[in-house]
Design an enzyme around this catalytic site. Structure first.
Site, PDB file in Angstrom:
ATOM      1  N   HIS A 224       0.806  -1.227   0.000  1.00 12.42           N
ATOM      2  CA  HIS A 224       0.000   0.000   0.000  1.00 12.42           C
ATOM      3  C   HIS A 224       0.841   1.281   0.000  1.00 12.42           C
ATOM      4  O   HIS A 224       0.872   2.047   0.959  1.00 12.42           O
ATOM      5  CB  HIS A 224      -1.115   0.016   1.046  1.00 12.42           C
TER       6      HIS A 224
ATOM      7  N   HIS B 135      -2.648 -10.114  14.797  1.00 13.20           N
ATOM      8  CA  HIS B 135      -3.030  -8.920  14.017  1.00 13.20           C
ATOM      9  C   HIS B 135      -3.929  -9.391  12.878  1.00 13.20           C
ATOM     10  O   HIS B 135      -3.620 -10.360  12.191  1.00 13.20           O
ATOM     11  CB  HIS B 135      -1.727  -8.300  13.484  1.00 13.20           C
TER      12      HIS B 135
ATOM     13  N   GLU C 147      -4.726  -7.943  10.022  1.00 20.39           N
ATOM     14  CA  GLU C 147      -4.457  -7.583   8.623  1.00 20.39           C
ATOM     15  C   GLU C 147      -4.162  -8.868   7.838  1.00 20.39           C
ATOM     16  O   GLU C 147      -3.535  -9.794   8.350  1.00 20.39           O
ATOM     17  CB  GLU C 147      -3.289  -6.586   8.525  1.00 20.39           C
TER      18      GLU C 147
ATOM     19  N   ASP D 260      -2.207  -9.947   5.648  1.00 20.15           N
ATOM     20  CA  ASP D 260      -0.893 -10.565   5.418  1.00 20.15           C
ATOM     21  C   ASP D 260      -0.542 -11.532   6.554  1.00 20.15           C
ATOM     22  O   ASP D 260       0.366 -12.352   6.411  1.00 20.15           O
ATOM     23  CB  ASP D 260       0.221  -9.521   5.214  1.00 20.15           C
TER      24      ASP D 260
ATOM     25  N   HIS E  47       0.380  -2.300  14.484  1.00 24.33           N
ATOM     26  CA  HIS E  47       0.083  -1.321  13.493  1.00 24.33           C
ATOM     27  C   HIS E  47      -1.415  -0.960  13.354  1.00 24.33           C
ATOM     28  O   HIS E  47      -1.770   0.066  12.797  1.00 24.33           O
ATOM     29  CB  HIS E  47       0.653  -1.909  12.178  1.00 24.33           C
TER      30      HIS E  47
ATOM     31  N   ASP F 122       3.936  -7.057  13.491  1.00 20.63           N
ATOM     32  CA  ASP F 122       4.506  -6.022  12.611  1.00 20.63           C
ATOM     33  C   ASP F 122       5.675  -5.260  13.262  1.00 20.63           C
ATOM     34  O   ASP F 122       6.621  -4.852  12.564  1.00 20.63           O
ATOM     35  CB  ASP F 122       3.439  -4.991  12.229  1.00 20.63           C
TER      36      ASP F 122
ATOM     37  N   TYR G 138      10.804   0.535   7.312  1.00 21.97           N
ATOM     38  CA  TYR G 138       9.505  -0.015   7.726  1.00 21.97           C
ATOM     39  C   TYR G 138       8.841   0.923   8.734  1.00 21.97           C
ATOM     40  O   TYR G 138       7.657   1.260   8.623  1.00 21.97           O
ATOM     41  CB  TYR G 138       9.734  -1.404   8.345  1.00 21.97           C
TER      42      TYR G 138
ATOM     43  N   HIS H  76       7.516  -9.906   9.739  1.00 19.56           N
ATOM     44  CA  HIS H  76       8.122  -9.654   8.427  1.00 19.56           C
ATOM     45  C   HIS H  76       9.644  -9.640   8.593  1.00 19.56           C
ATOM     46  O   HIS H  76      10.166  -9.006   9.514  1.00 19.56           O
ATOM     47  CB  HIS H  76       7.732  -8.288   7.859  1.00 19.56           C
TER      48      HIS H  76
END
Ligand code: FEO
Length: 388
Positions: A24, A78, A80, A82, A145, A164, A192, A223
């Site tokens: 994004h 989390h 999200e 991913d 995040h 994250d 990041y 990540h």
């Protein structure tokens, strides 16, 4: 695809996204990984999952250790996608598993999945789950995040599974930061932070205060590389980033139509250079805005230059202004400049936006058409006078 051992009976079962180049708006030239972790104890736990299109790779890695149907807990740190995109597949394989998430995690996951079909346990900070020899402790990290973000801490292994936080977008065969080199991984962690977390400095500070009460030897984010030798260094770096500190450093960000604004950028560059202040030049045509933000994060001076096109700023600058406004760095000093034929609205709009963002405007320098040598020298002198 094999699981990789990171501690006794704890495995990385994530996936490597060698092709991912955009997140994004964030340019991820090095790809990324989505890290999931498998803990083998009296109870079997999977912490986080991966993007859905790479789910089979994660399942292969889990199968290299155990039958996925034996998983007792799936922790979603989390929501999200991913990290939660493969929950349906794994919950379908692990029919007796309980999904563990925060209150906000439950709310968000319900927007994607039929949670009533799964066993669910909602946790908050300091809640613990005993899985045999280990106790899993949860630390809510709201807005680091998303509102639902949390970390899972394993006391007995001094291991923080931070999701994250402390991550980096790097696709690599290596799993630990030392195998690639601390400086490289730290640079990607800085990028990041600058692009994902900068807008959430206060919440990051709160999360740091919480995790500093924990005895941590290893940080395994969702990540990139695992912090093995430098766990304390990356917490220290996050503390620095999230305090919005800066050093004597300038970043000149500009675009140009016929080279006049570039000449002004170079005249400003000369002033910083002659004052022995670290200075970087970023042309919006050749530098991506997410790389520029990595430079902005610790810069005291932001110099922004743009000509005028159709009574407004160039679209490249509009994109950058939108991006920096959202990420909201604070307390910077700005110089706005730009050349124009008539009107000059482009630079004026930049100045107005930076003022609105809370930047202190040190100078506003404009020029009509092509700046001559006298004008350029006067720009250099003026900027040096301001810096003196
Ligand atoms: Fe890596 Fe906020 O997801």
């Amino acid at each position: 695809m094999k699981a990789k051992k990171i501690k006794e009976n704890i495995y990385w079962v994530g996936v490597i996204d060698w092709d991912m180049r955009e997140f994004h708006g964030y340019k991820t030239q090095k790809g990324s990984t989505y890290n999931a972790y498998l803990i083998i104890d009296e109870k079997i736990v999977l912490v986080d999952t991966v993007r859905n299109y790479l789910c089979s790779e994660m399942i292969d890695r889990i199968k290299s250790i155990i039958d996925p149907s034996k998983i007792d807990y799936v922790i979603s740190n989390h929501s999200e996608m991913d990290h939660s995109g493969s929950l349906p597949e794994i919950m379908n394989l692990a029919k007796n598993a309980t999904l563990v998430c925060s209150t906000n995690g439950e709310k968000n996951l319900r927007r994607h999945f039929d949670l009533d079909a799964w066993k669910l346990k909602v946790v908050k900070t300091h809640d613990e789950i005993n899985i045999g020899k280990r106790n899993l402790q949860f630390v809510l990290m709201q807005m680091v995040h998303w509102p639902d973000s949390m970390a899972t801490y394993i006391k007995e292994d001094k291991l923080l599974l931070s999701n994250d936080a402390f991550g980096q977008h790097i696709a690599s065969y290596e799993r630990f930061e030392e195998e690639i080199g601390f400086d490289i991984v730290l640079h990607e962690a800085k990028k990041y932070y600058a692009n994902i977390l900068l807008a959430y400095n206060k919440q990051t500070q709160k999360a740091i205060n919480e995790i500093e009460t924990l005895d941590i030897e290893m940080i395994a984010p969702s990540h990139g590389l695992i912090w093995q030798k430098h766990a304390k260094d990356i917490i220290k770096a996050y503390d620095y980033f999230s305090k919005d500190k800066y050093r004597e450093k300038a970043v000149i960000i500009y675009d140009t139509m016929w080279g006049s604004t570039k000449k002004m950028a170079l005249a400003i560059y000369k002033a910083f250079d002659e004052m022995d202040i670290h200075v970087e030049l970023k042309n919006l045509k050749t530098s991506h805005i997410s790389d520029i933000m990595t430079s902005v994060i610790d810069a005291k001076y932001i110099c922004v230059g743009v000509p005028t096109l159709n009574n407004t700023m160039l679209p490249t600058m509009a994109s950058f202004m939108n991006y920096i406004t959202g990420l909201a760095p604070q307390n910077r000093k700005a110089i706005v400049f730009g050349s124009h034929g008539w009107g000059g609205q482009g630079a004026k709009e930049v100045e107005a936006q930076l003022k609105k963002n809370g930047f202190e405007i040190l100078d506003f320098i404009t020029n009509e058409y092509v700046p001559d040598e006298n004008k350029l020298s006067s720009i250099t002198k003026k900027v040096k006078d301001i810096l003196s």
